[in-house]
Design an enzyme around this catalytic site. Structure first.
Site: not given
Ligand code: BG6
Length: 483
Positions: A178-179, A241
């Site tokens: 989960d980045h 997230h």
């Molecule tokens: C991803 C989603 O996991 O997270 C995307 O699939 C989204 O739709 C993105 O744009 C948002 O990540 P960050 O790091 O730009 O907030």
């Protein structure tokens, strides 16, 4: 760090180019790679090793947060080999096994194998069972599996996927990405109170009126309509997230814990999340979809006019929710979460609003007193600040003023650098464990069903706005506003 083989499924994909190769390169620049590593990229494109190395080089030139150092670039590129691969063909696995073994003996490295699945979700179980059947994952060293999101599309499919992965890998060998958990400021949440007792005093739950978590974006559906029109914001952002951010925020740990203890604490939080019945979803959840508008000065079409989106789509591009954590710490304190595409700003932040001592709203307005806020900015800025009221004698009014606790260190590592490094050194703290994922899906499931059965309105909001008005009402019901 032990020497290893890194097998990347989906090596010609977008994630590999934009995130994984640059992350590996920056780890390399920091001396955070094993002495010997064999990286094998797999894809269907017909590349030779050198074509692939060129792709890697191009990707790091374009996306690395630090410039290329020509002097050692070749050493980095030499890690990479390419293999044309069909995930559904048994022969492909046989040949891959041979390639892995021959590289292992060439480099004289042990059978430590890290498999990274950056592939379409329907291939994850096929690959895991074939890794097992072909013997590739039966190693004399360790083996680990990194899996990208989405992890299932509802509770049942997530459970099925997990069962399938579990045949080949134990839970402590599976690293679900989960980045958001790789973002430095999110990682900070775990030790914030421990490292800052003063903040700990401030975050006394009896003083907090509500917690707000925002993950807003200015981008639309981009070229991902096929996936996004099925997933919606609820699966794409909330199930993973945002619920991870809720867990990390509610941890509030006064001591440093091991990865396992943190996992248990997070599970405690998600287990205490008050369930929402399908029929009651309309009370606490707002869903929305953007219409045409203007984002940061540029005209933007409405969601249903986006390429690849069905003109009659009722998919959610915005979700706001009010939730309660029924445990002694957070009982009665509402958490508000919201996420939306094509809003007015790109910002991920957590705001804790403190209770006000002044109950007279007229006095508050005339004197300009606003609630104290602790703001944790996660991205694009990284910062912690406390908003206080300072009296301006010339105006005889209070003016909100921010005290910043952190100076943003420039050049912070990217989420994928931290996560890849952790997976290589076997630190699972900032990965989503199965129970967390399963319980998140369990909590989300009635919401998904209510959306499918149209049990609540689909509000619209113009592209470039903050979201539907109904999301403001959710807070105004309790006399709060979004911050
Ligand atoms: C991803 C989603 O996991 O997270 C995307 O699939 C989204 O739709 C993105 O744009 C948002 O990540 P960050 O790091 O730009 O907030």
């Amino acid at each position: 760090m032990p020497d290893m083989t890194f097998v990347l499924f989906g090596a010609t994909g977008d994630l590999a180019k934009r995130k994984l190769f640059p992350a590996l390169y920056n780890l390399f620049l920091d001396g955070k790679m094993p002495d010997a590593i064999s990286i094998i990229g797999l894809g269907r494109t017909h590349y030779q090793h050198d074509d692939f190395r060129f792709v890697v080089e191009k990707a790091i030139r374009e996306y690395s947060r630090r410039p290329i150092q020509v002097s050692n670039l070749q050493d980095f590129l030499n890690y990479f080999q390419y293999f044309i691969f069909d995930a559904t063909s048994k022969e492909s696995y046989q040949s891959l096994h041979e390639l892995i073994q021959s590289r292992e003996s060439e480099l004289d490295i042990p059978e430590n194998r890290l498999f990274y699945l950056s592939v379409a979700p329907q291939l994850a179980d096929v690959i895991a069972s074939n890794l097992n059947a072909s013997g590739i994952s039966q190693t004399k060293g360790w083996r680990r599996l990194i899996v990208e999101k989405p992890f299932g599309s509802d509770l049942k499919s997530a459970q099925q996927l997990n069962e399938c992965l579990s045949i080949a890998f134990h839970e402590d060998e599976i690293y679900r990405i989960d980045h958001y958990l790789g973002k430095p400021m999110v990682q900070n949440l775990e030790s914030l109170v421990f490292a800052n007792p003063a903040l700990g005093l401030l975050l006394d739950h009896t003083q907090i009126a509500n917690v707000q978590i925002t993950a807003s974006e200015t981008v639309g559906v981009e070229s991902r309509a096929a996936y996004y029109d099925q997933a919606g914001a609820i699966r794409d952002m909330v199930q993973n997230h945002l619920l991870q951010l809720v867990m990390m925020t509610a941890l509030n740990l006064p001591e440093q814990l091991t990865a396992k203890e943190i996992e248990n604490k997070k599970i405690e939080v998600i287990t205490s999340l008050r369930p929402i019945k399908k029929e009651m979803v309309y009370k606490d959840i707002v869903r929305g979809q953007y219409t045409a508008g203007e984002v940061l000065g540029t005209p933007a079409v409405g969601y249903t006019d986006e390429p690849g989106v069905d003109i009659s789509s009722t998919n959610d591009t915005y979700v706001a929710a009010r939730l309660y954590i029924d445990n002694p710490s957070w009982s009665g304190i509402p958490f508000y979460i919201r996420t939306g595409k094509r809003t007015n700003e790109k910002s991920t932040r957590i705001v804790m609003e403190f209770k006000s001592k002044v109950n007279d709203t007229t006095k508050l307005l005339t004197e300009g007193i606003t609630p104290n806020l602790l703001i944790v900015e996660i991205s694009p800025n990284e910062n912690i600040s406390l908003r206080v009221n300072m009296k301006d004698p010339s105006l005889n009014r209070f003016i909100p003023t921010s005290i910043n606790f952190s100076t943003t260190a420039e050049d912070q590592p990217e989420a994928y650098e931290l996560l890849l490094f952790d997976a290589m050194i076997d630190n699972a703290t900032f990965f989503a464990h199965w129970k967390e994922v399963e319980l998140s899906w369990k909590w989300i499931q009635p919401i998904i069903e209510a959306f499918q059965e149209n049990l609540l309105p689909l509000h619209t909001y113009p592209a470039g706005s903050t979201g539907p008005d109904a999301a403001n009402q959710l807070l105004q019901d309790n006399q709060f506003n979004w911050w």
